[in-house]
Design an enzyme around this catalytic site. Structure first.
Site, PDB file in Angstrom:
ATOM      1  N   SER A   1      29.106  40.273  35.492  1.00 49.18           N
ATOM      2  CA  SER A   1      28.922  38.838  35.204  1.00 49.18           C
ATOM      3  C   SER A   1      28.251  38.889  33.736  1.00 49.18           C
ATOM      4  CB  SER A   1      27.917  38.391  36.245  1.00 49.18           C
ATOM      5  OG  SER A   1      28.785  37.881  37.438  1.00 49.18           O
TER       6      SER A   1
ATOM      7  N   GLN B   1      37.532  44.310  38.992  1.00 47.78           N
ATOM      8  CA  GLN B   1      38.346  45.028  40.001  1.00 47.78           C
ATOM      9  C   GLN B   1      39.236  46.069  39.684  1.00 47.78           C
ATOM     10  OE1 GLN B   1      37.894  44.108  43.299  1.00 47.78           O
ATOM     11  NE2 GLN B   1      36.206  42.833  42.769  1.00 47.78           N
TER      12      GLN B   1
ATOM     13  N   HIS C   1      29.318  48.711  40.772  1.00 44.19           N
ATOM     14  CA  HIS C   1      29.203  48.813  42.385  1.00 44.19           C
ATOM     15  C   HIS C   1      30.596  48.616  42.857  1.00 44.19           C
ATOM     16  CE1 HIS C   1      29.235  44.284  43.340  1.00 44.19           C
ATOM     17  NE2 HIS C   1      29.027  44.421  42.077  1.00 44.19           N
TER      18      HIS C   1
ATOM     19  N   CYS D   1      31.212  35.909  45.624  1.00 44.87           N
ATOM     20  CA  CYS D   1      30.565  35.180  44.738  1.00 44.87           C
ATOM     21  C   CYS D   1      30.648  33.823  45.256  1.00 44.87           C
ATOM     22  CB  CYS D   1      30.785  35.332  43.173  1.00 44.87           C
ATOM     23  SG  CYS D   1      30.613  36.853  42.945  1.00 44.87           S
TER      24      CYS D   1
END
Length: 394
Positions: free
Chosen positions: A73, A180, A202, A326
């Site tokens: 982000s 992704q 992550h 999210c």
């Protein structure tokens, strides 16, 4: 003891033991500040530089083009806001798509409030943006194109190389959110004409709280975070050396195992899709059937409310999601599913299952058996399902 099957790897992944082992010394032994001039600090800096080179190599670029962030982000925010600030004298027009992650969409909304104009491109029913639409949207004042590499909800892989070539042709900066895709499928930033790329640790069995932004050499981009001179004066703040080392270790493993993982996960993905389509009526696959991430499966089930389905799956030890992590807790249907043309009542019944390297065929069988039972139970409570089934199954 009930089973525990984790199929939400698009939300986050288990940190590999090898990654934890690589990180541990930088918490308790080599804990110096990488900006310090003495030898103890320089040992941390060496780990920082080596990690940067590893990440750069994974994208077929130089390590000096990698800037570490606190995650995807932040990298998205930095790419969009800093480009807008640096090139506002050239123009104030940005192109993106309607299916981007909210880290991009909400940043675009922020920029619109600050004098920029954003074109949000449609996608087709499979979630693909048409490169011709990208080219047609370019104007003399266009300064940035931002299109995600692969969608986080439906798994569709976008035509990034074609879009990169178009951006390069018109001298427009091209950013891709690869959170992704990085570590899951091959990426070559030079070949694909990518100027800016965001990624996060992550999502590939690395630690949380660490990511990076690739910035093409020569691109004029200012800091998002001001303070010290870290990251070659482009991102202030003491570097998270354990996290950076963990990200580099996870990236190394991901690159070494990518071909085998892609083959294994694609096989299991297609097996899962086939069983659902054969055994659960009125189930619609979302996203492109083949141009999708190897581990992504996303379905909508008619006459089902997604949250109830997730709760019942959890009761039998299965972790899935109804979309982006999210936006969990939101009562609104996924903006991605609406963008591919699904009506609200169908989009509400979505389920995303994302596989990991530890997922087995036996687990998939258990999931489909339980899912079939749960869908049937929930539909039995729907006053509309029985009439619909009689009309369409007879």
């Amino acid at each position: 003891m009930k089973q525990f099957i984790y199929l939400d790897n698009a939300a986050t992944t288990r940190v590999r033991p090898e990654v934890v082992d690589a990180m541990l010394p930088y918490f308790t032994e080599i804990y110096g500040n990488a900006s310090a001039v003495y030898d103890f600090g320089q040992k941390a800096k060496q780990a920082l530089d080596e990690s940067r080179d590893i990440i750069g190599g994974s994208l077929h670029t130089k390590g000096q083009n990698i800037y570490f962030t606190a995650g995807g982000s932040e990298a998205d925010n930095w790419a969009l806001k800093a480009t807008a600030e640096a090139y506002r004298d050239k123009g104030r027009h940005i192109i993106t798509t309607k299916i981007e992650h909210h880290a991009v969409l909400h940043t675009c909304e922020y920029l619109e409030k600050n004098g920029f104009e954003v074109t949000y491109l449609d996608v087709d029913a499979e979630g693909c943006v048409n490169p011709d639409d990208v080219e047609a949207a370019i104007r003399p004042d266009t300064i940035l194109i931002s299109v995600m590499f692969a969608n986080n909800e439906i798994g569709t892989i976008e035509p990034i190389q074609q879009i990169g070539e178009i951006a390069h042709k018109y001298n427009v900066i091209f950013h891709t959110d690869a959170v992704q895709a990085y570590g899951q499928i091959p990426i070559d930033v030079e070949q694909m004409h990518i100027d800016l790329l965001s990624a996060s640790g992550h999502k590939l069995n690395g630690p949380k709280g660490i990511g990076f932004l690739y910035i093409r050499e020569g691109l004029k981009l200012r800091s998002l975070i001001h303070g010290g001179a870290q990251e070659r004066k482009r991102r202030a703040g003491t570097e998270n050396i354990p996290g950076i080392v963990g990200l580099a270790k996870a990236a190394t493993i991901a690159m070494d195992t990518m071909e085998q993982r892609m083959e294994q996960e694609t096989s299991l993905r297609d097996y899962l899709i086939d069983r659902i389509e054969q055994e659960i009526p009125f189930a619609k696959l979302n996203g492109h059937r083949t141009k999708r991430l190897p581990n992504n499966v996303n379905f909508c089930f008619r006459f089902i409310e997604g949250e109830s389905m997730l709760i019942m799956l959890d009761m039998v030890g299965i972790c899935g999601s109804s979309g982006s992590a999210c936006t969990s807790g939101s009562l609104d249907p996924s903006h991605v599913l609406l963008a591919i043309g699904l009506p609200h009542e169908i989009a509400h019944g979505s389920l995303r299952l994302t596989l990991g390297e530890d997922t087995t065929k036996e687990q998939i069988d258990y999931v489909v058996d339980e899912l079939s039972r749960i869908v049937a139970k929930l539909r039995s409570m729907s006053p509309l399902y029985e009439d619909y089934a009689k009309k369409h199954l007879s």
